[in-house]
Motif scaffolding. Structure first.
Motif, mmCIF file in Angstrom:
data_model
loop_
_atom_site.group_PDB
_atom_site.id
_atom_site.type_symbol
_atom_site.label_atom_id
_atom_site.label_comp_id
_atom_site.label_asym_id
_atom_site.label_seq_id
_atom_site.Cartn_x
_atom_site.Cartn_y
_atom_site.Cartn_z
ATOM 1 N N MET A 32 32.662 36.104 32.757
ATOM 2 C CA MET A 32 32.238 35.887 34.147
ATOM 3 C C MET A 32 31.337 37.038 34.602
ATOM 4 O O MET A 32 31.612 38.194 34.322
ATOM 5 C CB MET A 32 33.484 35.793 35.050
ATOM 6 C CG MET A 32 33.185 35.644 36.535
ATOM 7 S SD MET A 32 32.083 34.266 36.927
ATOM 8 C CE MET A 32 33.239 32.948 37.182
ATOM 9 N N TYR A 54 30.138 39.088 37.711
ATOM 10 C CA TYR A 54 30.702 39.267 39.043
ATOM 11 C C TYR A 54 30.160 40.511 39.725
ATOM 12 O O TYR A 54 29.599 41.396 39.090
ATOM 13 C CB TYR A 54 32.241 39.298 38.983
ATOM 14 C CG TYR A 54 32.822 40.481 38.243
ATOM 15 C CD1 TYR A 54 32.968 40.449 36.852
ATOM 16 C CD2 TYR A 54 33.241 41.618 38.922
ATOM 17 C CE1 TYR A 54 33.510 41.527 36.174
ATOM 18 C CE2 TYR A 54 33.781 42.697 38.244
ATOM 19 C CZ TYR A 54 33.914 42.650 36.875
ATOM 20 O OH TYR A 54 34.453 43.716 36.209
ATOM 21 N N GLU A 57 32.018 30.873 45.371
ATOM 22 C CA GLU A 57 31.415 32.178 45.085
ATOM 23 C C GLU A 57 31.682 33.196 46.199
ATOM 24 O O GLU A 57 31.491 34.391 46.020
ATOM 25 C CB GLU A 57 29.899 32.025 44.843
ATOM 26 C CG GLU A 57 29.079 31.492 46.014
ATOM 27 C CD GLU A 57 29.102 29.954 46.133
ATOM 28 O OE1 GLU A 57 29.898 29.319 45.412
ATOM 29 O OE2 GLU A 57 28.353 29.414 46.958
ATOM 30 N N THR A 112 31.165 35.913 42.601
ATOM 31 C CA THR A 112 31.136 35.433 41.218
ATOM 32 C C THR A 112 29.890 34.589 41.012
ATOM 33 O O THR A 112 29.469 33.853 41.911
ATOM 34 C CB THR A 112 32.380 34.574 40.891
ATOM 35 O OG1 THR A 112 32.593 33.628 41.944
ATOM 36 C CG2 THR A 112 33.627 35.432 40.752
#
Ligand SMILES: [Zn+2]
Length: 591
Positions: free
Chosen positions: A348, A350, A476, A527
Motif C-alpha cells: 500500500m 500511504y 482514502e 491511502t
C-alpha cells in the motif's frame, strides 16, 4: 514534547553529531534525552566522559544507556552518519526524523532533513535547512599567499590526519612550524606535536576561524563554518565517502589518508580556486535549494531553529502502514510536510503527514475547496453525481444477496446525498452517514432521507445490519483505512456488498509523474489505491473482489498529440483512468 536524540558516535564518527544533538537538547522546550547505547564498549569512555568536553561547562541532558520501545517519545531525531536500515527496527512506527543521513536507512526514514552537510544524493530530503548549523559571521577580505594556517580534523581524528599532514607540510617546507596551528580534539590518541607548532586544546572553533588564512579539515561542519566565515578551505579525508561529499560541495581536496602533495602545490598556487570557493560559500551559508515545492508555510520551515522546527513537524498519526501495520517502509516521494511511503509487506502507498493541519469537512469543504479542485461546488455537481450513482447501482444491484424486502444500503460519506437519491429510485432502503452536519441536515430535510451525522468509526450502527455499504471517494480519507474496512465488514451481512471509488495510483497522471501526482494529491488522502492491488488487499478484510471499473479517462492528460479519438480507447484498454470503482462481496471476517 518529549524528544529522543540519537547521535552517531564511536570510532571514526567524530564529535560533530554529539555536539549537534547537545545543542538541540540545550534549546529544547520540553523533555529531551540522548541515547548512547553501549557507550563504553563502543568508544572506551562513559557517557559523561564523552560528553563533558563538548558541553562547554553547560549542564548535560539526560543520557539513556539503552532504548525502551515502551517510552512515549513524541519525536526521535536520528543524527546518524551512515546508518544501516536495520538500525531503524527498534523505532518502528515512531516518527523518526533523520538528519543528514547518508546510509541505507535514508530511504526508510519517515522524514528527512538535510543541512548543507547532507549527502546531496539522488534521494532528496523533505526539507533542506541550515538551521541545525550555527554558522559564524562572514569576515571581509582574505590574505593571499596564506600565512596563518589551521589544521582541524574533528574531535577524534582516528586516522591521524592532523599528524600525517603536519609531517608532510613541514617535511616539504611548504610552511614553517610557526605558521601552523593544530586543534587537538577531546578524543585524540596523539598527544605529541612537532616543535614550534601551536596546539589548541578543545577551542571554541567557530569564534577563532576568522583569525586564519587557510583551514585544512575534512568534509564536515568545520569546512562549512570556515567557508561561511570567508576563510579558504582545503579538505583531506579519512574515507572516500568524505571525499565524495567534499567534491559534491565543490571543496578543493588533497586525497584520502595520504596527502597528494602535487595537488596541494598546484592548489596553493591558484588563487582563483579559493575565490570561487568563497563566492559559493556565501551562497551555501543559506540553505541548498529545497527539493520541495513551496506551499504556504513551508518556506518558513526552512528557517526555523530546531527547537521550533521539530515541534512544527509533529505527525498527527502513526508512520506505520495503515493497512497492515508494517514499519519502517521506504519513501516514494517527500515534501515539506508529507512523505509517501510504500509498505514492504502489503505494497500500500500511504501518506505520513508531519505537522499538517487536519482537514475539516464542513460547508467550506464542499463549496470552496471542492470548487478549487473541480471548478464548481458539490451542489452544482449534484445531478452529474446522481447520474454516476445510477450507473454504479447497475453494477452493484446484481451482486446483492437475494432476500425478501428492500435491501438496506448505507452510504458512508454521503455528502449532500446524490447517490442516496439514485438508490431510492431503485427501491433500496438507503440511508446516509456524513461528518458534515450541514450536509447531513440537507439530506434529511431537502431529500427526506435518513442520514446520521458523525465519524464512521464512532457512530453506533447495527452490526450485520446492511446488505450494502458504499464509500464513494471516501475510503482514502480515513487515516486508519484498516479500521474503516473492518467496520464495513462487521456492518454487512454475509454476502453483503462493499462498493467504493477512489483515485488510482496507477492512472495516467500517476504514470506520467508519480511525484507530481502525489504533490497534487489532497493532504487528506491517506491511502493511494491501485486497481491491481485492490483484490489482494480486500481479501485481508474478508472481501472477494467481484468487479472493477476503471474510470476517469482523460485523453488530454496523455503526453504527445495523438487524437482523443484514439487515446480514449487506449486509456480504457490499458486501464489508465485516474479513478476506479471496486465492487466486492463479504465472504468472511477480516483477518
Ligand atoms: Zn502494509
Amino acid at each position: 514534547m518529549r524528544l529522543l536524540l540519537v547521535p552517531a558516535f564511536g570510532p571514526g564518527l567524530g564529535s560533530g553529531h554529539l555536539r549537534r544533538c547537545l545543542a538541540v537538547a540545550r534549546r529544547w522546550n520540553g523533555e529531551a534525552a540522548l541515547l548512547l547505547e553501549h557507550c563504553r564498549e563502543r568508544c572506551g569512555r562513559g557517557a559523561r566522559e564523552l560528553l563533558e568536553p563538548l558541553a562547554g561547562g553547560e549542564p548535560l541532558p539526560e543520557v539513556l544507556p539503552d532504548y525502551d520501545p515502551g517510552e512515549p517519545w513524541d519525536l526521535v531525531l536520528l543524527d546518524g552518519f551512515r546508518t544501516p536500515a536495520s538500525a531503524l527496527a527498534p523505532f518502528a512506527g515512531k516518527p523518526v526524523i533523520g538528519l543528514d543521513e547518508g546510509g541505507p536507512a535514508r530511504r526508510f526514514l519517515p522524514y528527512l532533513i538535510d543541512t548543507p552537510l547532507g549527502p546531496n544524493g539522488a534521494h532528496p530530503p523533505n526539507l533542506a535547512s541550515s538551521a541545525f548549523l550555527e554558522l559564524p559571521a562572514r569576515r571581509t577580505g582574505w590574505d593571499y599567499p596564506f600565512r596563518r594556517i589551521l589544521l582541524s580534523f574533528g574531535g577524534e581524528d582516528s586516522a591521524d590526519l592532523s599528524g600525517r599532514l603536519l609531517e608532510r607540510l613541514l617535511g616539504t617546507g611548504l610552511f614553517a612550524p610557526g605558521q601552523l596551528t593544530v586543534v587537538q580534539g577531546p578524543y585524540f590518541r596523539r598527544g605529541q606535536w612537532p616543535e614550534g607548532v601551536t596546539v589548541l586544546r578543545n577551542p571554541h572553533l567557530r569564534s577563532i576561524l576568522a583569525g586564519y588564512d587557510l583551514v585544512f579539515t575534512l568534509f564536515g561542519l568545520t569546512a562549512l563554518e570556515a567557508r561561511a566565515a570567508g576563510v579558504p578551505v582545503i579538505s583531506f579525508h579519512p574515507t572516500r565517502y568524505h571525499r565524495r561529499l567534499a567534491r559534491n560541495e565543490g571543496l578543493p581536496e588533497i586525497g584520502v589518508r595520504r596527502p597528494n602533495l602535487g595537488r596541494l602545490r598546484r592548489l596553493l598556487a591558484d588563487r582563483a580556486v579559493f575565490e570561487r570557493l568563497l563566492e559559493s560559500g556565501a551562497a551555501t551559508a543559506g540553505a541548498r535549494p529545497a527539493a520541495t515545492e513551496a506551499r504556504p508555510g513551508e518556506q518558513e520551515l526552512e528557517r526555523l531553529p530546531p527547537a521550533e522546527l521539530l515541534p512544527a513537524l509533529l505527525p498527527a498519526g502513526s508512520v506505520a502502514c495503515p493497512v497492515c501495520g508494517r514499519s519502517p517502509n521506504p519513501a516514494v516521494a517527500r515534501f515539506a510536510r508529507r512523505s509517501y511511503l510504500r509498505c514492504r509487506s502489503c505494497r500500500m502507498l500511504y501518506l505520513a503527514d508531519f505537522g499538517a493541519q487536519a482537514v475539516t469537512y464542513g460547508q467550506s469543504y464542499f463549496f470552496e475547496e471542492y470548487r478549487r479542485q473541480y471548478g464548481r461546488t458539490y451542489l452544482e455537481d449534484f445531478d452529474a453525481i446522481r447520474e454516476a450513482g445510477r450507473r454504479r447501482l447497475l453494477k452493484l444491484l446484481p451482486l446483492l444477496p437475494r432476500k425478501p424486502g428492500a435491501p438496506r444500503l448505507l452510504d458512508v460519506g454521503c455528502a449532500y446525498g446524490p447517490f442516496l437519491a439514485a438508490a431510492r429510485e431503485t427501491g433500496l432502503a438507503a440511508e446516509g452517514l456524513e461528518v458534515s452536519a450541514e450536509a447531513a441536515r440537507h439530506v434529511r430535510e431537502k431529500l427526506g432521507l435518513p442520514c446520521a451525522q458523525g465519524d464512521f468509526l464512532q457512530v453506533p450502527l447495527p452490526v450485520g445490519g446492511y446488505d450494502a455499504v458504499t464509500l464513494w471517494y471516501v475510503l482514502e480519507h480515513f487515516r486508519d483505512a484498516a479500521a474503516a474496512l473492518r467496520r464495513v465488514n462487521r456492518l454487512l451481512r454475509p454476502g453483503g456488498v462493499l462498493a467504493f471509488s477512489t483515485p488510482s495510483g496507477s492512472g495516467i497522471s500517476a504514470c506520467r509523474s508519480l511525484r507530481r501526482f502525489l504533490s497534487a494529491s489532497p493532504a487528506d488522502h491517506f491511502t493511494i489505491w491501485t486497481p491491481r492491488r485492490t483484490g489482494p488487499l480486500l481479501r485481508r478484510f474478508g472481501f472477494r473482489l467481484e468487479r472493477m471499473q476503471i474510470t476517469g479517462h482523460h485523453p488530454e492528460r496523455f503526453p504527445g498529440r495523438l487524437p482523443a479519438g484514439l487515446l480514449r480507447p487506449a486509456s480504457r484498454l490499458l486501464g489508465l483512468g485516474d479513478t476506479f470503482e471496486a465492487y466486492a462481496v463479504k465472504i468472511g471476517e477480516a483477518v
